[in-house]
Enzyme design. Structure first.
Site, PDB file in Angstrom:
ATOM      1  N   HIS A 203      31.343  17.760   7.472  1.00  0.00           N
ATOM      2  CA  HIS A 203      31.222  16.405   7.995  1.00  0.00           C
ATOM      3  C   HIS A 203      32.020  16.337   9.299  1.00  0.00           C
ATOM      4  CE1 HIS A 203      30.207  12.266   7.897  1.00  0.00           C
ATOM      5  NE2 HIS A 203      31.343  11.796   7.433  1.00  0.00           N
TER       6      HIS A 203
ATOM      7  N   ASP B  60      34.089   3.625   3.742  1.00  0.00           N
ATOM      8  CA  ASP B  60      33.089   3.354   2.710  1.00  0.00           C
ATOM      9  C   ASP B  60      33.292   4.210   1.457  1.00  0.00           C
ATOM     10  OD1 ASP B  60      32.384   5.552   4.280  1.00  0.00           O
ATOM     11  OD2 ASP B  60      30.235   5.292   4.018  1.00  0.00           O
ATOM     12  N   HIS B  61      34.268   5.117   1.502  1.00  0.00           N
ATOM     13  CA  HIS B  61      34.556   5.960   0.337  1.00  0.00           C
ATOM     14  C   HIS B  61      35.896   5.644  -0.314  1.00  0.00           C
ATOM     15  CE1 HIS B  61      31.219   8.894   0.955  1.00  0.00           C
ATOM     16  NE2 HIS B  61      31.263   8.315   2.148  1.00  0.00           N
TER      17      HIS B  61
ATOM     18  N   HIS C 266      36.720  12.083   1.208  1.00  0.00           N
ATOM     19  CA  HIS C 266      37.296  12.006   2.552  1.00  0.00           C
ATOM     20  C   HIS C 266      37.753  10.580   2.796  1.00  0.00           C
ATOM     21  CE1 HIS C 266      33.133  10.753   3.105  1.00  0.00           C
ATOM     22  NE2 HIS C 266      33.391  10.346   4.338  1.00  0.00           N
TER      23      HIS C 266
ATOM     24  N   HIS D 244      36.951   8.131   5.042  1.00  0.00           N
ATOM     25  CA  HIS D 244      36.184   7.068   5.682  1.00  0.00           C
ATOM     26  C   HIS D 244      36.183   5.835   4.782  1.00  0.00           C
ATOM     27  CE1 HIS D 244      33.776   9.757   8.681  1.00  0.00           C
ATOM     28  NE2 HIS D 244      34.943   9.380   9.154  1.00  0.00           N
TER      29      HIS D 244
END
Length: 313
Positions: A138, A65-66, A61, A63
């Site tokens: 999520h 931090d990914h 996804h 976000h």
């Protein structure tokens, strides 16, 4: 054989000894990356691996931090004179998001092939990897991934002879479904026995527990799953933020009958995940608290492939 390395185990923000989430696998000269959080490049180098062989990147996804490490990784790949195309798989909007990130990494000298997932569950076959993307739960559109290395049946000499398959076709039919020789088409089922058990790894992070995750993780040799919190009192926070606790991940691992569970995507406040293992292993004994650059070599059950090669006299 499939090499698996958990490059980063952090969620939300990187820490001095914890990079953000990423997983890398290597199979038959081709590497696959799932997610690319900040610190991914450094972890690859510290592991002694190379990003040159990365042919496939799967994004769960969008976000930060990914995906925040992606422009830097692609820039480094370009600076290393990569020319081969790269496939990136991810949710709808993938091309727009990645091209926006590449504003700070202009002039990538290789082609990027964007594959946007259209369904709740979708299959891809690339470079020997059988990839299944499946929707999870999520607060934004998010997918988990199962990666399988399939294994064909064992070559059977008598079966090949009974079906009239010439020896020159024996070896090619162990590597392809069909082979044409002297105008005759032969198929692999004419020389091979039943399919054998392959290797399966399932990766899921940033989700509440779902039956879909259990379904796709079923029978995995390795299940890598988010465990945002180890503290039982943070269960309500996990529900609110659409994340998982160690205990919920362990319950899914037990239901799915996986061989081993690696926990990952820890909250920055979680300092010692090992502290909670005694209770978690009561639910699923094969639970391991993930660490950056944790590595595993997964082999076929008997550890080898049986390939018949025609011998010259």
């Amino acid at each position: 054989m499939l090499d698996v390395c958990l490059l980063g185990t952090g969620g939300m923000m990187p820490l001095p000894r914890r990079a953000l989430t990423a997983l890398m696998t290597r199979f038959s000269g081709s590497s696959l990356l799932i997610d690319c959080g900040e610190g991914t490049q450094v972890s690859i180098r510290e592991q002694g691996w190379s990003f040159h062989s990365i042919d496939i990147i799967c994004i769960t996804h969008f976000h930060g931090d990914h995906i925040s490490g992606l422009p830097g990784l692609l820039l480094s790949m370009g600076n290393a004179e990569r020319s081969a195309p790269l496939t990136i798989i991810g949710p709808k909007g993938l091309k727009r998001i990645v091209q926006s990130l590449l504003v700070i990494a202009p002039g990538i000298p290789f082609r990027i092939e964007y594959v946007e997932i259209e369904e709740d569950e979708q299959q891809f076959i690339l470079n020997g990897y059988h990839i299944c993307a499946f929707k999870v739960k999520h607060n934004v559109l998010c997918y988990g991934y199962s990666i399988e290395i399939m294994r064909s049946g064992k070559f059977e000499v008598e079966k090949a002879k009974e079906n009239g398959v010439p020896m020159k076709a024996w070896s090619p039919l162990q590597k392809a479904d069909r082979f044409e020789l002297d105008g005759v088409v032969y198929t692999s089922d004419m020389v091979l026995g039943p399919k054998r058990q392959g290797i399966k790894v399932t990766y899921c992070t940033d989700s509440r527990p779902t039956e879909g995750i259990v379904k796709h993780a079923r029978g995995s040799d390795l299940f890598i799953c988010e465990g945002m919190y180890g503290e039982k009192e943070k269960a309500a926070s996990a529900r609110e933020k659409k994340h998982m606790t160690f205990y919920e991940a362990a319950e899914m691992a037990a239901k799915a009958g996986v061989s081993e569970l690696w926990l990952t995507h820890y909250s920055p406040s979680l300092v010692q995940p090992e502290y909670f293992m005694k209770e978690v292993r009561k639910i699923f004994p094969g639970t391991v608290p993930g660490k950056d650059r944790m590595y595993r070599e997964l082999n076929f059950i008997d550890g080898k492939e049986d390939i018949y090669e025609e011998k010259s006299e």
